[in-house]
Enzyme design. Structure first.
Site, mmCIF file in Angstrom:
data_model
loop_
_atom_site.group_PDB
_atom_site.id
_atom_site.type_symbol
_atom_site.label_atom_id
_atom_site.label_comp_id
_atom_site.label_asym_id
_atom_site.label_seq_id
_atom_site.Cartn_x
_atom_site.Cartn_y
_atom_site.Cartn_z
ATOM 1 N N THR A 10 0.814 -1.221 0.000
ATOM 2 C CA THR A 10 0.000 0.000 0.000
ATOM 3 C C THR A 10 0.851 1.276 0.000
ATOM 4 O OG1 THR A 10 -0.110 -0.132 2.403
ATOM 5 C CG2 THR A 10 -1.967 -1.068 1.189
ATOM 6 N N ALA A 87 7.687 -1.130 5.872
ATOM 7 C CA ALA A 87 8.576 -0.439 6.815
ATOM 8 C C ALA A 87 7.906 0.784 7.425
ATOM 9 C CB ALA A 87 9.848 0.031 6.100
ATOM 10 N N SER A 134 18.462 1.071 1.960
ATOM 11 C CA SER A 134 18.328 2.515 1.771
ATOM 12 C C SER A 134 19.681 3.222 1.775
ATOM 13 C CB SER A 134 17.463 3.065 2.909
ATOM 14 O OG SER A 134 17.583 4.463 2.985
ATOM 15 N N GLU A 136 20.135 5.796 3.235
ATOM 16 C CA GLU A 136 20.302 6.298 4.612
ATOM 17 C C GLU A 136 21.346 5.477 5.371
ATOM 18 O OE1 GLU A 136 18.724 8.891 6.689
ATOM 19 O OE2 GLU A 136 18.647 9.629 4.648
ATOM 20 N N TYR A 157 16.075 4.507 12.076
ATOM 21 C CA TYR A 157 15.620 3.916 10.811
ATOM 22 C C TYR A 157 16.804 3.329 10.048
ATOM 23 C CZ TYR A 157 14.298 3.803 5.865
ATOM 24 O OH TYR A 157 14.112 3.415 4.555
ATOM 25 N N HIS A 187 13.603 8.176 -3.814
ATOM 26 C CA HIS A 187 12.808 8.180 -5.049
ATOM 27 C C HIS A 187 11.385 8.619 -4.723
ATOM 28 C CE1 HIS A 187 13.291 4.117 -3.426
ATOM 29 N NE2 HIS A 187 12.005 3.948 -3.702
HETATM 30 P P1 NAP Z 1 6.053 4.004 2.270
HETATM 31 O O1 NAP Z 1 5.306 4.741 1.216
HETATM 32 O O2 NAP Z 1 6.231 4.597 3.618
HETATM 33 O O3 NAP Z 1 5.340 2.576 2.416
HETATM 34 C C1 NAP Z 1 5.645 1.722 3.477
HETATM 35 C C2 NAP Z 1 4.740 0.504 3.405
HETATM 36 O O4 NAP Z 1 5.031 -0.334 4.532
HETATM 37 C C3 NAP Z 1 3.234 0.828 3.463
HETATM 38 O O5 NAP Z 1 2.549 -0.100 2.672
HETATM 39 C C4 NAP Z 1 2.925 0.584 4.932
HETATM 40 O O6 NAP Z 1 1.578 0.247 5.174
HETATM 41 C C5 NAP Z 1 3.800 -0.630 5.180
HETATM 42 N N1 NAP Z 1 4.024 -0.886 6.606
HETATM 43 C C6 NAP Z 1 4.360 0.001 7.575
HETATM 44 N N2 NAP Z 1 4.441 -0.611 8.764
HETATM 45 C C7 NAP Z 1 4.120 -1.919 8.546
HETATM 46 C C8 NAP Z 1 3.967 -3.045 9.387
HETATM 47 N N3 NAP Z 1 4.158 -2.973 10.698
HETATM 48 N N4 NAP Z 1 3.622 -4.233 8.812
HETATM 49 C C9 NAP Z 1 3.377 -4.306 7.472
HETATM 50 N N5 NAP Z 1 3.492 -3.278 6.641
HETATM 51 C C10 NAP Z 1 3.850 -2.084 7.167
HETATM 52 O O7 NAP Z 1 7.518 3.624 1.748
HETATM 53 P P2 NAP Z 1 8.080 3.601 0.238
HETATM 54 O O8 NAP Z 1 8.602 4.941 -0.082
HETATM 55 O O9 NAP Z 1 7.091 2.930 -0.640
HETATM 56 O O10 NAP Z 1 9.355 2.668 0.435
HETATM 57 C C11 NAP Z 1 9.279 1.245 0.273
HETATM 58 C C12 NAP Z 1 10.426 0.596 1.028
HETATM 59 O O11 NAP Z 1 11.668 1.078 0.507
HETATM 60 C C13 NAP Z 1 10.468 0.888 2.522
HETATM 61 O O12 NAP Z 1 11.012 -0.240 3.141
HETATM 62 C C14 NAP Z 1 11.432 2.052 2.632
HETATM 63 O O13 NAP Z 1 12.004 2.081 3.896
HETATM 64 C C15 NAP Z 1 12.423 1.694 1.550
HETATM 65 N N6 NAP Z 1 13.113 2.811 0.891
HETATM 66 C C16 NAP Z 1 12.425 3.870 0.383
HETATM 67 C C17 NAP Z 1 13.094 4.868 -0.296
HETATM 68 C C18 NAP Z 1 12.366 6.033 -0.905
HETATM 69 O O14 NAP Z 1 13.037 7.032 -1.237
HETATM 70 N N7 NAP Z 1 11.055 5.957 -1.127
HETATM 71 C C19 NAP Z 1 14.490 4.769 -0.475
HETATM 72 C C20 NAP Z 1 15.151 3.660 0.050
HETATM 73 C C21 NAP Z 1 14.467 2.675 0.712
HETATM 74 P P3 NAP Z 1 0.444 1.407 5.419
HETATM 75 O O15 NAP Z 1 0.074 1.906 4.043
HETATM 76 O O16 NAP Z 1 -0.648 0.652 6.089
HETATM 77 O O17 NAP Z 1 1.078 2.462 6.261
HETATM 78 O O1 F7E Z 2 13.941 14.217 3.974
HETATM 79 C C1 F7E Z 2 15.108 17.540 4.911
HETATM 80 C C2 F7E Z 2 15.401 16.398 5.855
HETATM 81 O O2 F7E Z 2 11.999 12.967 4.872
HETATM 82 C C3 F7E Z 2 14.887 14.611 2.998
HETATM 83 C C4 F7E Z 2 12.744 7.971 3.079
HETATM 84 O O3 F7E Z 2 12.035 7.472 1.962
HETATM 85 O O4 F7E Z 2 14.625 8.552 1.717
HETATM 86 C C5 F7E Z 2 13.682 9.069 2.628
HETATM 87 O O5 F7E Z 2 14.329 9.605 3.764
HETATM 88 C C6 F7E Z 2 15.719 15.760 3.554
HETATM 89 C C7 F7E Z 2 16.269 15.509 4.965
HETATM 90 O O6 F7E Z 2 13.549 11.876 3.205
HETATM 91 C C8 F7E Z 2 11.920 18.942 5.881
HETATM 92 O O7 F7E Z 2 16.062 16.865 7.029
HETATM 93 C C9 F7E Z 2 13.886 19.694 5.400
HETATM 94 O O8 F7E Z 2 17.604 15.917 5.018
HETATM 95 O O9 F7E Z 2 12.018 13.609 2.432
HETATM 96 P P1 F7E Z 2 12.756 13.177 3.622
HETATM 97 P P2 F7E Z 2 14.799 11.121 3.863
HETATM 98 O O10 F7E Z 2 14.974 11.430 5.286
HETATM 99 O O11 F7E Z 2 15.968 11.357 2.956
HETATM 100 C C10 F7E Z 2 15.456 7.499 2.240
HETATM 101 C C11 F7E Z 2 16.380 7.036 1.140
HETATM 102 C C12 F7E Z 2 14.692 6.429 2.885
HETATM 103 O O12 F7E Z 2 15.098 5.264 2.895
HETATM 104 C C13 F7E Z 2 13.527 6.837 3.723
HETATM 105 O O13 F7E Z 2 12.635 5.747 3.911
HETATM 106 O O14 F7E Z 2 14.876 16.907 3.663
HETATM 107 N N1 F7E Z 2 13.932 18.327 5.272
HETATM 108 N N2 F7E Z 2 12.681 20.062 5.771
HETATM 109 C C14 F7E Z 2 12.719 17.841 5.566
HETATM 110 N N3 F7E Z 2 12.241 16.578 5.565
HETATM 111 C C15 F7E Z 2 10.931 16.399 5.888
HETATM 112 N N4 F7E Z 2 10.414 15.154 5.862
HETATM 113 N N5 F7E Z 2 10.114 17.458 6.220
HETATM 114 C C16 F7E Z 2 10.563 18.741 6.239
HETATM 115 O O15 F7E Z 2 9.829 19.667 6.551
#
Ligand code: NAP
Ligand code: F7E
Length: 348
Positions: A10, A87, A134, A136, A157, A187
């Site tokens: 989702t 996650a 990630s 991160e 995280y 992304h």
């Molecule tokens: P997201 O939009 O936050 O989606 C997270 C998903 O995990 C949602 O379906 C959420 O369900 C589900 N979830 C949360 N807690 C759970 C639990 N306890 N049991 C089962 N499912 C649970 O994340 P995303 O951006 O699609 O990212 C997908 C994955 O890639 C994540 O593992 C994230 O950490 C990792 N990642 C993301 C990025 C990025 O930039 N987007 C980069 C690197 C890695 P609900 O809809 O019910 O909340």
């Molecule tokens: O922050 C700065 C914040 O929350 C990006 C997740 O998908 O990517 C994501 O993590 C930057 C940070 O993403 C605000 O401090 C400033 O430096 O959009 P973000 P993230 O922390 O990079 C990685 C790859 C993952 O794996 C994670 O799951 O933006 N920032 N002002 C802010 N960030 C947020 N959220 N809100 C602000 O107001």
């Protein structure tokens, strides 16, 4: 026909991946959490009544914190490929809920791998696993980051994701399981959650332009990220599982921009001056920040023949255009006397 099981279906990536796999002819099974409100908005367009014999997207209640449910689902579905995307994925929230984050991200991965390990042993079938790692995990390590850059995580995280990454490596070495770790840089997309900075900005641009919001409060504007398009990145996940051997891959664009640059470009597209609307609020700063991430994805480009198709300006425009439409719908409803919350607007 192959069967895929997606945890986190989702979420943003889950929705793009489900769509991608359905187009490839897969039957897609997804794990959803029980919630008091509907949480399937992002995949509703893909869903058919499961009584329909043509239904190829099937959903199961489960949770990464509930190992029994994961085991049952695996035994029932008998998947060829498992994508572990579930996650608590918000970095700032992980400082507020570190135990829960570790439980879902690290222990959840462990529960899943243990269930799969037993399933593979008993069934003698192969299952290929994608673990969503990630950028991160690099945290304080300087860019450009590659598969060999030392990890230095800077949040609960990131520490949890790194532990899950090493579990993948360990289960590969110990039990010969096929587990590929994707190390994906940020992304985004119009389906990005609204508390991540890019979507927070593009939502605000639409709402400010339509007079629905006055200010946008942000944290650290100097942080730099390598932002790509989620639709491109799910293809890389799939490609990893089409390889003969499991491996770890960085997936990134190789371009880095600051939060300030993103805001500047997004507001400019709406003919607005970002400096008039953006204010800093300390609450969005993190106890430890990740200053700069920029991935070198040469290995994925060479070995998987993968490359991102959407560049930074196209991504920003795609998100602004989408959120401008959403703001127009919101303004129309408001004009008709409906004071609605953001979540009541359907994401498309
Ligand atoms: P997201 O939009 O936050 O989606 C997270 C998903 O995990 C949602 O379906 C959420 O369900 C589900 N979830 C949360 N807690 C759970 C639990 N306890 N049991 C089962 N499912 C649970 O994340 P995303 O951006 O699609 O990212 C997908 C994955 O890639 C994540 O593992 C994230 O950490 C990792 N990642 C993301 C990025 C990025 O930039 N987007 C980069 C690197 C890695 P609900 O809809 O019910 O909340
Ligand atoms: O922050 C700065 C914040 O929350 C990006 C997740 O998908 O990517 C994501 O993590 C930057 C940070 O993403 C605000 O401090 C400033 O430096 O959009 P973000 P993230 O922390 O990079 C990685 C790859 C993952 O794996 C994670 O799951 O933006 N920032 N002002 C802010 N960030 C947020 N959220 N809100 C602000 O107001």
């Amino acid at each position: 026909m192959k069967k895929a099981l997606i945890t986190g279906i989702t979420g943003q990536d889950g929705a793009y991946l489900a769509d991608f796999l359905l187009r490839k002819g897969y039957t897609v099974h997804g794990i959803i959490r029980r919630a008091s409100t509907f949480n399937t908005d992002r995949i509703d367009n893909l869903y058919k009544d499961p009584h329909d014999p043509k239904a190829k997207l099937l959903l199961h209640y489960g949770d990464m914190t509930d190992g029994t449910s994961l085991r049952r689902i695996i035994e029932k579905v008998q998947p060829d490929e498992v994508y572990n995307l579930g996650a608590q994925s918000h970095v700032k929230v992980s400082f507020e809920q570190p135990e829960y984050t570790a439980d879902v991200v690290y222990m959840g991965a462990l529960r899943l791998l243990e269930a799969l390990r037993d399933y593979i042993e008993v069934s003698d079938l192969q299952v290929k696993v994608y673990q969503a790692g990630s950028s991160e995990m690099y945290g304080a390590s300087k860019p450009p980051q590659t598969e060999t850059t030392p990890f230095h995580p800077r949040s609960p995280y990131a520490v949890s994701k790194l532990a899950a990454h090493w579990l993948g490596v360990n289960y590969r070495e110990a039990y010969g399981m096929f587990i590929s770790n994707g190390i994906l840089f940020n992304h985004e997309s119009p389906m990005r959650g609204e508390t991540f900075v890019t979507r927070k900005i593009t939502r605000a641009v639409g709402r400010i332009k339509l007079g629905l919001q006055d200010k946008l409060y942000l944290g650290n504007l100097d942080a730099k990220r390598d932002w790509g398009f989620a639709g491109d990145y799910v293809e890389a996940m799939w490609l990893m599982l089409q390889e003969d051997e499991a491996d770890d891959f960085v997936v990134s664009t190789g371009e880095m921009h600051s939060v300030k640059e993103f805001a500047h470009m997004a507001f400019k597209l709406a003919e607005l001056d970002w400096e008039k609307y953006v204010e800093i609020d300390e609450r969005y700063f993190r106890p430890t920040e990740v200053d700069a991430l920029c991935g070198d994805s040469s290995k994925a480009r060479k070995q998987l023949d993968w490359a991102p198709k959407v560049d930074f300006p196209t991504l920003v425009k795609m998100m602004v255009d989408h959120d401008m439409e959403l703001a127009k719908q919101e303004a129309t409803l408001k004009a008709a006397g409906h004071e609605i919350g953001l979540r009541q607007l359907k994401q498309s």
